[in-house]
Design an enzyme around this catalytic site. Structure first.
Site, PDB file in Angstrom:
ATOM      1  N   HIS A 171      34.150 -40.152 -10.948  1.00  0.00           N
ATOM      2  CA  HIS A 171      35.396 -40.599 -10.310  1.00  0.00           C
ATOM      3  C   HIS A 171      35.556 -42.119 -10.326  1.00  0.00           C
ATOM      4  O   HIS A 171      36.587 -42.627 -10.783  1.00  0.00           O
ATOM      5  CB  HIS A 171      35.471 -40.066  -8.886  1.00  0.00           C
ATOM      6  CG  HIS A 171      36.849 -39.994  -8.313  1.00  0.00           C
ATOM      7  ND1 HIS A 171      37.947 -39.566  -9.044  1.00  0.00           N
ATOM      8  CD2 HIS A 171      37.324 -40.272  -7.069  1.00  0.00           C
ATOM      9  CE1 HIS A 171      39.019 -39.582  -8.272  1.00  0.00           C
ATOM     10  NE2 HIS A 171      38.667 -40.012  -7.078  1.00  0.00           N
ATOM     11  N   ASP A 182      36.659 -34.862 -14.939  1.00  0.00           N
ATOM     12  CA  ASP A 182      37.559 -35.747 -15.682  1.00  0.00           C
ATOM     13  C   ASP A 182      37.116 -35.823 -17.144  1.00  0.00           C
ATOM     14  O   ASP A 182      36.603 -36.836 -17.626  1.00  0.00           O
ATOM     15  CB  ASP A 182      37.614 -37.148 -15.046  1.00  0.00           C
ATOM     16  CG  ASP A 182      38.466 -37.173 -13.790  1.00  0.00           C
ATOM     17  OD1 ASP A 182      38.955 -36.105 -13.378  1.00  0.00           O
ATOM     18  OD2 ASP A 182      38.626 -38.270 -13.221  1.00  0.00           O
ATOM     19  N   ASP A 212      33.806 -38.698 -16.348  1.00  0.00           N
ATOM     20  CA  ASP A 212      35.027 -39.473 -16.622  1.00  0.00           C
ATOM     21  C   ASP A 212      35.034 -39.989 -18.055  1.00  0.00           C
ATOM     22  O   ASP A 212      35.243 -41.174 -18.319  1.00  0.00           O
ATOM     23  CB  ASP A 212      35.143 -40.637 -15.633  1.00  0.00           C
ATOM     24  CG  ASP A 212      35.176 -40.164 -14.188  1.00  0.00           C
ATOM     25  OD1 ASP A 212      36.242 -40.176 -13.575  1.00  0.00           O
ATOM     26  OD2 ASP A 212      34.109 -39.734 -13.678  1.00  0.00           O
ATOM     27  N   ASN A 253      39.847 -34.723 -10.720  1.00  0.00           N
ATOM     28  CA  ASN A 253      41.274 -34.802 -10.413  1.00  0.00           C
ATOM     29  C   ASN A 253      42.140 -34.777 -11.670  1.00  0.00           C
ATOM     30  O   ASN A 253      43.294 -34.332 -11.624  1.00  0.00           O
ATOM     31  CB  ASN A 253      41.572 -36.060  -9.595  1.00  0.00           C
ATOM     32  CG  ASN A 253      41.091 -37.333 -10.260  1.00  0.00           C
ATOM     33  OD1 ASN A 253      39.899 -37.501 -10.479  1.00  0.00           O
ATOM     34  ND2 ASN A 253      42.012 -38.235 -10.584  1.00  0.00           N
ATOM     35  N   HIS A 297      38.680 -45.917  -5.031  1.00  0.00           N
ATOM     36  CA  HIS A 297      38.300 -44.652  -4.387  1.00  0.00           C
ATOM     37  C   HIS A 297      37.395 -44.843  -3.177  1.00  0.00           C
ATOM     38  O   HIS A 297      36.689 -43.913  -2.772  1.00  0.00           O
ATOM     39  CB  HIS A 297      37.648 -43.703  -5.395  1.00  0.00           C
ATOM     40  CG  HIS A 297      38.475 -43.450  -6.622  1.00  0.00           C
ATOM     41  ND1 HIS A 297      39.722 -42.876  -6.551  1.00  0.00           N
ATOM     42  CD2 HIS A 297      38.236 -43.703  -7.938  1.00  0.00           C
ATOM     43  CE1 HIS A 297      40.223 -42.776  -7.771  1.00  0.00           C
ATOM     44  NE2 HIS A 297      39.348 -43.279  -8.631  1.00  0.00           N
ATOM     45  N   TYR A 337      41.492 -36.443 -19.926  1.00  0.00           N
ATOM     46  CA  TYR A 337      42.579 -37.340 -19.568  1.00  0.00           C
ATOM     47  C   TYR A 337      43.847 -37.042 -20.365  1.00  0.00           C
ATOM     48  O   TYR A 337      44.573 -37.950 -20.782  1.00  0.00           O
ATOM     49  CB  TYR A 337      42.161 -38.807 -19.738  1.00  0.00           C
ATOM     50  CG  TYR A 337      41.169 -39.252 -18.687  1.00  0.00           C
ATOM     51  CD1 TYR A 337      41.570 -39.993 -17.584  1.00  0.00           C
ATOM     52  CD2 TYR A 337      39.826 -38.905 -18.781  1.00  0.00           C
ATOM     53  CE1 TYR A 337      40.665 -40.391 -16.611  1.00  0.00           C
ATOM     54  CE2 TYR A 337      38.907 -39.289 -17.813  1.00  0.00           C
ATOM     55  CZ  TYR A 337      39.337 -40.031 -16.735  1.00  0.00           C
ATOM     56  OH  TYR A 337      38.444 -40.408 -15.775  1.00  0.00           O
ATOM     57  N   HIS A 389      32.703 -34.215  -8.213  1.00  0.00           N
ATOM     58  CA  HIS A 389      33.393 -35.323  -8.884  1.00  0.00           C
ATOM     59  C   HIS A 389      33.471 -36.611  -8.062  1.00  0.00           C
ATOM     60  O   HIS A 389      32.967 -37.651  -8.512  1.00  0.00           O
ATOM     61  CB  HIS A 389      34.784 -34.879  -9.330  1.00  0.00           C
ATOM     62  CG  HIS A 389      35.531 -35.924 -10.099  1.00  0.00           C
ATOM     63  ND1 HIS A 389      35.050 -36.465 -11.286  1.00  0.00           N
ATOM     64  CD2 HIS A 389      36.711 -36.562  -9.856  1.00  0.00           C
ATOM     65  CE1 HIS A 389      35.900 -37.374 -11.733  1.00  0.00           C
ATOM     66  NE2 HIS A 389      36.908 -37.463 -10.876  1.00  0.00           N
TER      67      HIS A 389
END
Length: 585
Positions: free
Chosen positions: A398, A222, A195, A279, A371, A225, A361
């Site tokens: 995540h 991720d 991320d 995602n 989450h 972004y 992830h």
């Protein structure tokens, strides 16, 4: 000569320092849960670095190569090199470049300037198109992928990439192949990050990670972004749906990918980066297409590991077998990914690759509100298979914070369960997560946290202190340590049973002299590995750590060696204190 009392005082002070700095092992677990909350003096996040920043700007003229990145293949005798040539286009009427106009060549050798070997590859372009008025489209530069074969494991190579016919080759770069599979052969340091994004916090993370000199990077999804922007660019946002509630689709600003590739090139051109989708790589567009950036920009050893998809694959690095799983494609028992995973696990030879490290992830074990229980369906489908085959460590992202679990299986403490670690704290624009599901009033509702792929399997706990509840009323027993800070991790495998895990907070880069989290992860194959074809062993499901009788002879032997080293350090410290005392006197 200093008086004996002075020498004794120096020796005691040194021993206290050493004892305070000793590193625990998982054999001492399970540990009492510990929480370190966000330092109130720190901000939760920062803005994205603008594309006008020199680190994100294009530094070569077209069609010279840029955004160079390497990736491991299934075996260390092979390696992928990728790069981009030409100029991306953004606008209403974009015309894709022709990949056939540029060769994909890598020239390489064992000495600087001596490129004895040559390999050709393939090229492609991708587009991000939207059927909505006011949204602009994008088409990429030419993306090249070349697989090098016949490499010698553990060797340093020098290479150039590009098109020799057009005399547009890159500058010389280097890489070191990963070590050959074997129980006594391991990469020096494996960086783990997730991320990331491209904020000012992200740049601190990468600077810090680079300083730790990894031999490989495990990227937990991720990446960029780009989907925190509308197609026309402007400023990114920490919440797309909040800032752009009328957007007809989750838009992206694809030039962010190019800026990210340029920013990462000094690292990725020499260190293999192994990625898995998150995602924020979904990026929907025309005709229901998704993941075009992810699938086009990166090479992964899918075919080499007998996977039919870039969304899940495996590879070896010395005595470690890595399994990268996809949470945003079918993971059901009857699906292709599960079938592939089962066959891949069957094929692992633990006498050659003792360690199995898995990564995907979204975490299965997570005590943050963000989450929470989001991918419970995936856990219910796959967890028992990973347990049966003795997976040692699981990395996920995540959640934008850090959390390390005690060994756990089926939501209960289990000395044979994997060590699950969440490292989703790379520094992205969505900011760090600070709320815990066990905090008063912070337990999500069961219809919250719906996954972007798959079903919803939220449920109350059926056993243990949280029986009948959706959330614990205190930090769960399986959560050993959690910290709302940005950072990255380093995994150093020592031998077939011991590995040192260190999580570095970004605060260290600002001068804070403390390690975020550190522990020896210890395998116990004699106790935990089951014969293939049998059901998983009965889980102990209690809070007691293994007795000394359960620890394998090899573990005890290494533990003795570690203690011997510790006592040697103490002795040397004692001698040093004598010398110091003499100097003072």
């Amino acid at each position: 000569m200093a008086p004996p009392v002075v020498l004794f005082t120096f020796a005691i002070l040194f021993l206290l320092v050493v004892v305070a700095g000793s590193i625990p092992t998982t054999l001492e677990g399970p540990f009492e849960p510990v929480t370190r909350r966000l330092d109130s003096s720190l901000r939760q996040g920062s803005d994205d670095v603008p594309l006008s920043d020199s680190r994100l700007a294009k530094k070569v003229k077209s069609p010279f190569p840029e955004q160079i990145a390497i990736a491991a293949s299934f075996s260390p005798s092979s390696l992928w090199i990728s790069w981009i040539t030409g100029d991306a286009q953004i606008g209403s009427n974009v015309v894709p470049l022709d990949p056939s106009t540029s060769r994909s060549e890598v020239w390489y050798g064992l000495e600087s300037g001596q490129y004895t070997y040559h390999q050709n590859g393939t090229a492609e372009v991708y587009s991000q198109l939207y059927p909505y008025e006011g949204l602009v489209n994008y088409t990429s530069g030419i993306i090249h992928h070349v697989r090098l074969d016949g490499l010698v494991p553990g060797k340093k190579y020098y290479y150039k990439c590009g098109d020799s016919s057009l005399k547009v080759m890159s500058e010389e770069h280097t890489f070191q192949t990963l070590p050959a599979p074997g129980p006594n052969s391991y990469p020096s340091r494996i960086a783990v990050v997730g991320d990331l994004g491209l904020t000012h916090n992200s740049t601190t993370t990468i600077d810090h990670l680079t300083h730790n000199d990894p031999a490989m990077i495990l990227f937990l999804g991720d990446l960029v972004y780009a989907d925190q922007y509308v197609t026309t660019g402007g400023n990114g946002t920490s919440c797309f749906s909040c800032t752009f509630p009328d957007a007809p689709i989750r838009e992206t600003y694809q030039p962010r990918w190019d800026g990210w590739g340029r920013f990462m090139e000094p690292l990725t051109s020499k260190v293999p980066m192994m990625i898995i989708e998150g995602n924020h790589e979904i990026e929907p567009q025309i005709d229901g297409m998704k993941f075009q950036s992810y699938q086009s920009r990166f090479a992964v050893p899918a075919k080499e590991s007998r996977s039919n998809s870039k969304f899940y694959y495996s590879f070896n690095a010395g005595g470690i077998h890595f399994i990268m799983l996809g949470a945003y494609v079918d993971y059901n028992l009857t699906g292709l990914q599960y079938s592939w995973l089962k066959e891949d696990l069957k094929g692992v030879q633990r006498e050659i690759t003792p360690w199995i490290v898995a990564a995907w992830h979204p975490p299965w074990y997570n005590s943050y509100s963000s989450h929470y229980q989001e991918f419970e369906c995936m856990r219910l489908e796959m967890e028992s298979l990973l347990y049966q085959y003795g997976v040692d460590i699981v990395f996920s992202g995540h959640v934008h914070a850090y959390e390390r679990m005690n060994r756990v299986y089926n939501c209960s403490l289990d000395p044979c369960g994997p060590v699950y670690i969440t490292v989703g704290d790379g520094g992205n624009i969505e900011k760090v997560d600070v709320e815990f599901a066990d905090d008063p009033g912070k337990c999500p509702k069961q219809d919250d946290n719906k996954p972007e792929f798959g079903g919803v399997c939220h449920m109350n706990f059926s056993t243990g202190p949280a029986k009948g509840k959706f959330c614990w009323d205190r930090q769960p027993d399986w959560s050993a340590f959690r910290d709302s800070s940005f950072g990255h991790g380093i995994l150093e495998v020592i031998n077939s049973t011991y590995a040192l895990w260190t999580w570095h907070r970004n605060q260290e880069a600002y001068g804070e002299n403390t390690t975020g989290d550190q522990i020896y992860i210890v395998r116990q194959p004699d106790m935990c590995l089951v014969q293939l074809g049998k059901s998983p062993p009965v889980s102990l499901h209690n809070s007691s750590s293994p007795s000394s009788a359960e620890v394998s002879a090899s573990d005890q032997s290494l533990a003795r060696r570690i203690k011997s080293t510790w006592f040697l350090q103490c002795l040397l410290g004692f001698l040093a204190s004598i010398l110091l005392a003499k100097g003072i006197n």
